[in-house]
Design an enzyme around this catalytic site. Sequence first.
Site, short mmCIF file in Angstrom:
data_model
loop_
_atom_site.label_atom_id
_atom_site.label_comp_id
_atom_site.label_asym_id
_atom_site.label_seq_id
_atom_site.Cartn_x
_atom_site.Cartn_y
_atom_site.Cartn_z
N TYR A 157 -11.87 6.07 -3.34
CA TYR A 157 -10.74 5.13 -3.24
C TYR A 157 -9.41 5.88 -3.07
O TYR A 157 -9.08 6.78 -3.86
CB TYR A 157 -10.71 4.34 -4.53
CG TYR A 157 -9.91 3.06 -4.54
CD1 TYR A 157 -10.25 2.00 -3.71
CD2 TYR A 157 -8.85 2.89 -5.43
CE1 TYR A 157 -9.54 0.81 -3.76
CE2 TYR A 157 -8.14 1.71 -5.49
CZ TYR A 157 -8.50 0.68 -4.65
OH TYR A 157 -7.80 -0.50 -4.71
N ASP A 181 0.84 -1.20 0.00
CA ASP A 181 0.00 0.00 0.00
C ASP A 181 0.88 1.26 0.00
O ASP A 181 0.54 2.26 -0.65
CB ASP A 181 -0.94 -0.01 1.22
CG ASP A 181 -2.28 0.65 0.93
OD1 ASP A 181 -2.32 1.58 0.10
OD2 ASP A 181 -3.29 0.24 1.54
N HIS A 238 -8.44 -3.45 7.68
CA HIS A 238 -7.43 -2.67 6.97
C HIS A 238 -7.95 -1.24 6.95
O HIS A 238 -8.94 -0.95 6.29
CB HIS A 238 -7.27 -3.22 5.55
CG HIS A 238 -6.34 -2.43 4.67
ND1 HIS A 238 -5.03 -2.81 4.45
CD2 HIS A 238 -6.53 -1.32 3.93
CE1 HIS A 238 -4.46 -1.95 3.61
NE2 HIS A 238 -5.34 -1.03 3.28
N HIS A 259 -7.64 3.05 6.72
CA HIS A 259 -6.94 4.24 6.20
C HIS A 259 -7.25 5.43 7.08
O HIS A 259 -8.22 5.44 7.83
CB HIS A 259 -7.31 4.49 4.73
CG HIS A 259 -6.51 3.65 3.78
ND1 HIS A 259 -5.35 4.09 3.21
CD2 HIS A 259 -6.69 2.38 3.35
CE1 HIS A 259 -4.85 3.13 2.43
NE2 HIS A 259 -5.64 2.07 2.50
N HIS A 281 1.86 3.17 -3.31
CA HIS A 281 1.06 4.25 -3.90
C HIS A 281 1.68 5.62 -3.59
O HIS A 281 1.68 6.51 -4.43
CB HIS A 281 -0.36 4.25 -3.31
CG HIS A 281 -1.22 3.13 -3.78
ND1 HIS A 281 -1.63 2.99 -5.09
CD2 HIS A 281 -1.79 2.10 -3.11
CE1 HIS A 281 -2.41 1.92 -5.20
NE2 HIS A 281 -2.51 1.36 -4.02
#
Lengths: 301, 342
Positions: B286, B15, B195, B197, B18
């Site tokens: 997203y 991740d 998970h 963010h 990105h």
Amino acid sequence: MTKVPCAIVGSGNIGTDLMEKLARSEILELRAVVGIDPESEGLRRARERGFEATHEGVDWLLARADEFELVFEATSAWVHRQNAPRYEEAGLRAIDLTPAKLGPLVVPPVNLAAHLDAPNVNLITCGGQATVPIVHAVARVADVPYAEIVSTVASRSAGPGTRQNIDEFTKTTSSALVEVGGAAFGKAIMILNPAEPPILMRNTVFCALGDGYDRDAVASSILEVVDEVAAYVPGYRLKAEPVFEEDTFRTPGGTVSARVVALLEVEGAGDYFPPYAGNLDIMTASAVRVGEAMASAVVAA
Amino acid sequence: MSEPRFRLTDSTLRDGSHAIAHRFTEDEVRRVVAALDAAGVPVIEVSHGDGLGGSSFNYGFSATDEMDLLRVAVETATQAKIAILMLPGIGIREDLRRAREIGASVARIATHCTEADISAQHIRLAKELGMEAVGFLMMAHMISPAELLEQAKLMESYGADCVYVVDSAGAMTIDDARRRVATLKAGLSCEVGIHAHNNLSLAVANSLGALEEGVDQVDGCTTGLGAGAGNCPTEILVAACERSGIPTGVDPLAVMDAAEEVVRPIKPIQGVIDRDGLLLGYAGVYGSFLLHSKRAAERYGVDAKDILLELGRRKVVGGQEDMIIDVAVELQRRAAEAQAAG
């Protein structure tokens, strides 16, 4: 002119949508819809529309093979692999809408003329039918070291066959970008979007451009091919003029300093599927286009 | 050290990719894996940010082939398992086979939260290859806990050993995360993961909330390096767990050192929760769209904020980065029309 007799094998969604389109053809005469399920909605609908419909499968068709010239295979890749040798033996030519890839991959504006007498032609995938013409349009006027497409379809328009075999979609489409489109390397990506109301099918085509490309030539070649596809898939259109972007792109086909991006939308004709299912519409519309061209070649000969 | 209450997976090298436009080097992978492995992190994920096969125009080309990075990770780890991520539709089974041959032992198969059935081929293959299979339901804030459970059950039926609630947009509140984890824990026999963010600055809080509901696996990224506004920062999660009396099996001081000395020098292109990062969480977009949107905003002379809000309105899902160009071109055209009219 005498119409050329044909049959649809497979009475599911694709077969039923194809039936609606063939009913309008001035070149092809749909004589039978062949299924295996007596309860099939598609067979019931075929009878209602006045077509002969049977649930006795390909054995029924093969027993009267001399009444037909063309067969549209709208089953699955696995079933088509069983059927294809039997069609060929019986002198029936097959237009394959499954990803079985037995015959040459055909995209009407690109290579249809080269395969009019093939015993079996394959229509790749919906994403392939929508994007290979663009790659070809660019590759005929510029060097395309790498092409990539992103095909996004409404979740509701992706049946269990597609869902359980998503790798086949990406692999078959990728190879068509190279084999038919003319790119040196290819990659295909498929996305399912569940938004409600369902989205129209979207395709984005990226072509890496080798040095010395002519921007106007690339753009007008793309516009030209979009018109050619739109002639048989009326809902096929560019969302915007082709976009040229300059940057350093390290593609699998080598580093380039520009790419062209074509943003496409496909709205279906709404024959059997709702208009959002442009992905299904482009397959059946392409199948009719291919079938009519093959039939015209037969009549002319 | 007490038995850990959950299993930690560090996704800095997936991740986090990105946040640096998929430019990890072999040397960086070696140093990160060595530090996390020494700190006791049990699972380390390595892949292109969009999973195996993600290197592309649409998501950005990898500077170094992910299989080479994977090989370095496998060679460096002494106790940690190496995981990969793949999204059916982007990666294919051949990619998974190659990763297995190199030595990856955990396969995380990701789909949009409503599309679990496209993971059947890949989860089954992972099991056939003798890997641990993890189902990864992305953008899980978009559907209700009950609908999420139905999708999770599909993944479990294909053989998943664990199914994750993935807050790809960083849009979940603590209650959102807890309810989803609780529903999956109650309805599945396999393990459940979270998970998180950090767009709403809730990644650690949501993970702790998930732990209260009995979550079995938790993801972090060291320093929070990750898509969008970043992930649940591994070192902060470990510290917060230890302070809450939740054993992690990871050495808090060693993982803090890894963050400060090994990961922080890898300069991300983003790293704070700026307006655009916050907007992703607020609009439910997203996370990995962020950098691409900023770049398109610059290229087409439009505002990244407007791109993100329009993407939210269009209900795009993970993987549809191509729509960023579509939106930017349209915003540019509209601005030109407005100017001509004005």
